[in-house]
Design a protein around this motif. Structure first.
Motif, PDB file in Angstrom:
ATOM      1  N   UNK A 102      29.321  38.417  49.320  1.00  0.00           N
ATOM      2  CA  UNK A 102      29.898  39.466  48.483  1.00  0.00           C
ATOM      3  C   UNK A 102      29.210  40.803  48.729  1.00  0.00           C
ATOM      4  N   UNK A 103      27.943  40.767  49.111  1.00  0.00           N
ATOM      5  CA  UNK A 103      27.196  41.937  49.552  1.00  0.00           C
ATOM      6  C   UNK A 103      26.951  41.739  51.062  1.00  0.00           C
ATOM      7  N   UNK A 104      26.120  42.579  51.668  1.00  0.00           N
ATOM      8  CA  UNK A 104      25.612  42.160  52.983  1.00  0.00           C
ATOM      9  C   UNK A 104      24.904  40.806  52.874  1.00  0.00           C
ATOM     10  N   UNK A 105      24.423  40.484  51.654  1.00  0.00           N
ATOM     11  CA  UNK A 105      23.830  39.187  51.377  1.00  0.00           C
ATOM     12  C   UNK A 105      24.782  38.405  50.473  1.00  0.00           C
ATOM     13  N   UNK A 106      24.312  37.312  49.870  1.00  0.00           N
ATOM     14  CA  UNK A 106      25.171  36.450  49.062  1.00  0.00           C
ATOM     15  C   UNK A 106      25.051  36.758  47.577  1.00  0.00           C
ATOM     16  N   UNK A 107      25.916  36.129  46.768  1.00  0.00           N
ATOM     17  CA  UNK A 107      25.946  36.428  45.348  1.00  0.00           C
ATOM     18  C   UNK A 107      26.024  35.195  44.458  1.00  0.00           C
ATOM     19  N   UNK A 108      25.581  35.365  43.215  1.00  0.00           N
ATOM     20  CA  UNK A 108      25.645  34.356  42.156  1.00  0.00           C
ATOM     21  C   UNK A 108      26.466  34.939  41.011  1.00  0.00           C
ATOM     22  N   UNK A 109      27.487  34.215  40.564  1.00  0.00           N
ATOM     23  CA  UNK A 109      28.356  34.698  39.500  1.00  0.00           C
ATOM     24  C   UNK A 109      28.462  33.667  38.382  1.00  0.00           C
ATOM     25  N   UNK A 110      28.270  34.118  37.137  1.00  0.00           N
ATOM     26  CA  UNK A 110      28.463  33.246  35.986  1.00  0.00           C
ATOM     27  C   UNK A 110      29.932  33.219  35.609  1.00  0.00           C
ATOM     28  N   UNK A 111      30.417  32.036  35.193  1.00  0.00           N
ATOM     29  CA  UNK A 111      31.789  31.841  34.750  1.00  0.00           C
ATOM     30  C   UNK A 111      31.795  31.165  33.385  1.00  0.00           C
ATOM     31  N   UNK A 112      32.806  31.481  32.581  1.00  0.00           N
ATOM     32  CA  UNK A 112      32.985  30.835  31.281  1.00  0.00           C
ATOM     33  C   UNK A 112      34.449  30.436  31.134  1.00  0.00           C
ATOM     34  N   UNK A 113      34.726  29.587  30.157  1.00  0.00           N
ATOM     35  CA  UNK A 113      36.104  29.192  29.868  1.00  0.00           C
ATOM     36  C   UNK A 113      36.839  30.317  29.140  1.00  0.00           C
ATOM     37  N   UNK A 114      38.136  30.473  29.461  1.00  0.00           N
ATOM     38  CA  UNK A 114      38.970  31.356  28.665  1.00  0.00           C
ATOM     39  C   UNK A 114      39.727  30.532  27.620  1.00  0.00           C
ATOM     40  N   UNK A 115      40.589  31.146  26.861  1.00  0.00           N
ATOM     41  CA  UNK A 115      41.263  30.461  25.755  1.00  0.00           C
ATOM     42  C   UNK A 115      42.153  29.313  26.220  1.00  0.00           C
ATOM     43  N   UNK A 116      42.659  29.407  27.452  1.00  0.00           N
ATOM     44  CA  UNK A 116      43.536  28.352  27.960  1.00  0.00           C
ATOM     45  C   UNK A 116      42.768  27.254  28.700  1.00  0.00           C
ATOM     46  N   UNK A 117      41.454  27.377  28.761  1.00  0.00           N
ATOM     47  CA  UNK A 117      40.650  26.366  29.432  1.00  0.00           C
ATOM     48  C   UNK A 117      40.310  26.682  30.864  1.00  0.00           C
ATOM     49  N   UNK A 118      40.886  27.764  31.397  1.00  0.00           N
ATOM     50  CA  UNK A 118      40.565  28.178  32.758  1.00  0.00           C
ATOM     51  C   UNK A 118      39.219  28.881  32.827  1.00  0.00           C
ATOM     52  N   UNK A 119      38.851  29.326  34.013  1.00  0.00           N
ATOM     53  CA  UNK A 119      37.576  29.994  34.214  1.00  0.00           C
ATOM     54  C   UNK A 119      37.771  31.484  34.412  1.00  0.00           C
ATOM     55  N   UNK A 120      36.828  32.260  33.880  1.00  0.00           N
ATOM     56  CA  UNK A 120      36.816  33.693  34.117  1.00  0.00           C
ATOM     57  C   UNK A 120      35.376  34.157  34.304  1.00  0.00           C
ATOM     58  N   UNK A 121      35.210  35.247  35.036  1.00  0.00           N
ATOM     59  CA  UNK A 121      33.869  35.749  35.310  1.00  0.00           C
ATOM     60  C   UNK A 121      33.270  36.387  34.064  1.00  0.00           C
ATOM     61  N   UNK A 122      31.942  36.326  33.985  1.00  0.00           N
ATOM     62  CA  UNK A 122      31.220  36.988  32.896  1.00  0.00           C
ATOM     63  C   UNK A 122      29.989  37.682  33.484  1.00  0.00           C
ATOM     64  N   UNK A 123      29.868  38.970  33.248  1.00  0.00           N
ATOM     65  CA  UNK A 123      28.732  39.725  33.748  1.00  0.00           C
ATOM     66  C   UNK A 123      28.883  40.105  35.214  1.00  0.00           C
ATOM     67  N   UNK A 124      27.861  40.744  35.730  1.00  0.00           N
ATOM     68  CA  UNK A 124      27.871  41.232  37.102  1.00  0.00           C
ATOM     69  C   UNK A 124      27.480  40.136  38.082  1.00  0.00           C
ATOM     70  N   UNK A 125      27.859  40.338  39.334  1.00  0.00           N
ATOM     71  CA  UNK A 125      27.426  39.442  40.399  1.00  0.00           C
ATOM     72  C   UNK A 125      25.961  39.739  40.718  1.00  0.00           C
TER      73      UNK A 125
END
Length: 321
Positions: A55-78
Motif C-alpha cells: 500500500x506504501x513503498x512498504x506494506x500495511x496493516x489495516x484494522x477491520x470491524x463488522x458493519x450493521x449487516x455483518x460485513x467488514x469495513x475499515x477502521x482507522x488509518x493504514x
C-alpha cells in the motif's frame, strides 16, 4: 453446520470476499470488502486485522470491524509495517506483530518496534538473506515464535521483541509455518523449499527437530513448494503448490503416519482451513477457492477468485455484529 468463509483476493481491485458455506459444502457470495492487495487476515475477538502487500513503498496493516449487516469495513488509518511484503501476523498481549518477508523483519504495533534479521542459508536464490514468514505466540503464552525461511531458523522473542533464543531447522528446508500439538510439547514445521514437514519438540522457547517427512510422492521431479499447515483432530494437513495437493498425516506420539493426498481442485493452494466436514482452499495460480470433503477429498464447490491467497472460516453461531 454453516460457516462464514472469507477469501482474500490479492489484486488492486480485490479485497475480502465473504461467503456462507452451507451444509452441502456450497459457497454463497455475501459481499466484498474492497482492499488493495490483501495478503493475510486474522480475527481478534470482534476485530480483524488484514495485511496489505504494497500500500506504501512498504506494506500495511489495516484494522477491520463488522458493519450493521455483518460485513467488514475499515477502521482507522493504514499502519506502515516498515518492511516489504508483509505476509503473516498475530495478536499477543494486546499488540499486533507482523513479519515482512522480503525485508526479513518483525514489526510490533502500536509500539512501532522493528527487529531486522541478518543471516542466510544454502539455497542459491531463496536463502541469500533473511525472510521472516510466520509469527505466533507459543502455547505456554510466554513467547513469540518467528519462522525465518531464509535462515532456516525459528527465533523466539518476548513481547517486547527481545530475543530469547534461536533454534536451527533442517538446512535448506526453508522453514515457513508451524502449528503446535494440543498439549504444546510438539510442533510441526513445514519446509517450503524441500517439501517436508518436521516434527519438533518444544520447551520454554526452544525447538528441537526430531523427524522429517516428505510431502511428495517418491520419485516426483516436478517443481513444487509447500505452503500452509493445519492440525485438526490428530490429523495434520499440509498444502503442496505444484503437486497441487493436501498431504495428510495421522499423529502417533512424536511420529507421523502418512495417509495420502487430496487434490486441491485448483493450482498452488497457498492457504486453507479445515472444519469437521470441509477443507476450504485458496488456490493462488488457479484463481479460485475450492471446498473439499474432509473425509473423501472430493471437490464439492469451486468459486472464481483472482490471486486467492488467504482463508478465514468462522462458525455462523460465533459471528458478532
Amino acid at each position: 453446520m454453516t460457516y462464514e468463509v472469507m477469501l482474500l483476493s490479492c489484486t488492486e481491485a480485490g479485497g475480502i470476499f465473504r461467503y456462507e458455506l452451507d451444509d452441502n459444502g456450497q459457497l454463497h457470495f455475501l459481499d466484498q470488502c474492497s482492499l488493495d492487495k490483501p495478503m493475510y487476515l486474522i480475527q481478534d475477538q470482534n476485530d480483524f486485522y488484514v495485511l496489505l502487500k504494497s500500500i506504501f513503498p512498504e506494506s500495511g496493516l489495516q484494522k477491520l470491524v463488522r458493519n450493521e449487516s455483518g460485513g467488514l469495513q475499515t477502521e482507522g488509518e493504514i499502519i506502515c509495517t516498515k518492511g516489504r511484503e508483509v505476509c503473516h501476523h498475530c495478536v499477543f498481549e494486546k499488540n499486533v506483530y507482523c513479519v515482512n518477508y522480503t525485508s526479513g523483519s518483525v514489526f510490533s504495533y502500536p509500539e512501532g518496534k522493528l527487529v531486522i534479521h541478518e543471516g542466510s542459508s544454502v539455497h542459491p536464490t531463496r536463502q541469500t538473506s533473511a525472510h521472516t514468514h510466520y509469527i505466533n505466540s507459543t502455547p505456554d503464552e510466554k513467547y513469540l515464535a518467528v519462522v525465518d525461511l531464509g535462515m532456516d531458523e525459528i527465533i523466539t522473542y518476548d513481547k517486547n521483541l527481545n530475543q530469547v533464543c534461536s533454534s536451527k531447522m533442517p538446512v535448506g528446508s526453508g522453514c515457513r509455518h508451524l502449528v503446535f500439538s494440543k498439549d504444546g510439547s510438539l510442533a510441526y514445521c513445514v519446509g517450503e523449499l524441500d517439501s517436508t514437514v518436521t516434527v519438533l519438540s518444544y520447551s520454554d522457547g526452544h525447538f528441537t527437530p526430531l523427524h522429517s517427512y516428505s510431502l511428495l510422492p517418491e520419485g516426483y521431479t516436478e517443481k513444487s513448494t509447500a505452503a500452509a499447515i493445519r492440525l485438526y483432530e490428530e490429523i495434520l494437513y499440509v498444502s503442496n503448490r505444484g503437486h497441487d495437493s493436501i498431504a495428510r498425516f495421522r499423529i502417533k506420539g512424536s511420529e507421523l503416519e502418512f495417509l495420502g493426498w487430496f487434490d486441491c481442485g485448483g493450482q498452488e493452494p497457498r492457504d486453507f482451513e479445515v472444519t469437521k466436514e470441509w477443507i476450504v482452499c485458496a488456490n493462488q495460480s488457479g484463481n479460485c477457492g475450492t471446498v473439499l470433503n474432509r473425509e473423501t477429498g472430493d471437490v464439492v464447490c469451486r468459486v472464481e477468485l483472482k490471486q486467492a491467497l488467504g482463508v478465514v472460516i468462522i462458525p455462523k453461531e460465533e459471528m458478532k455484529c
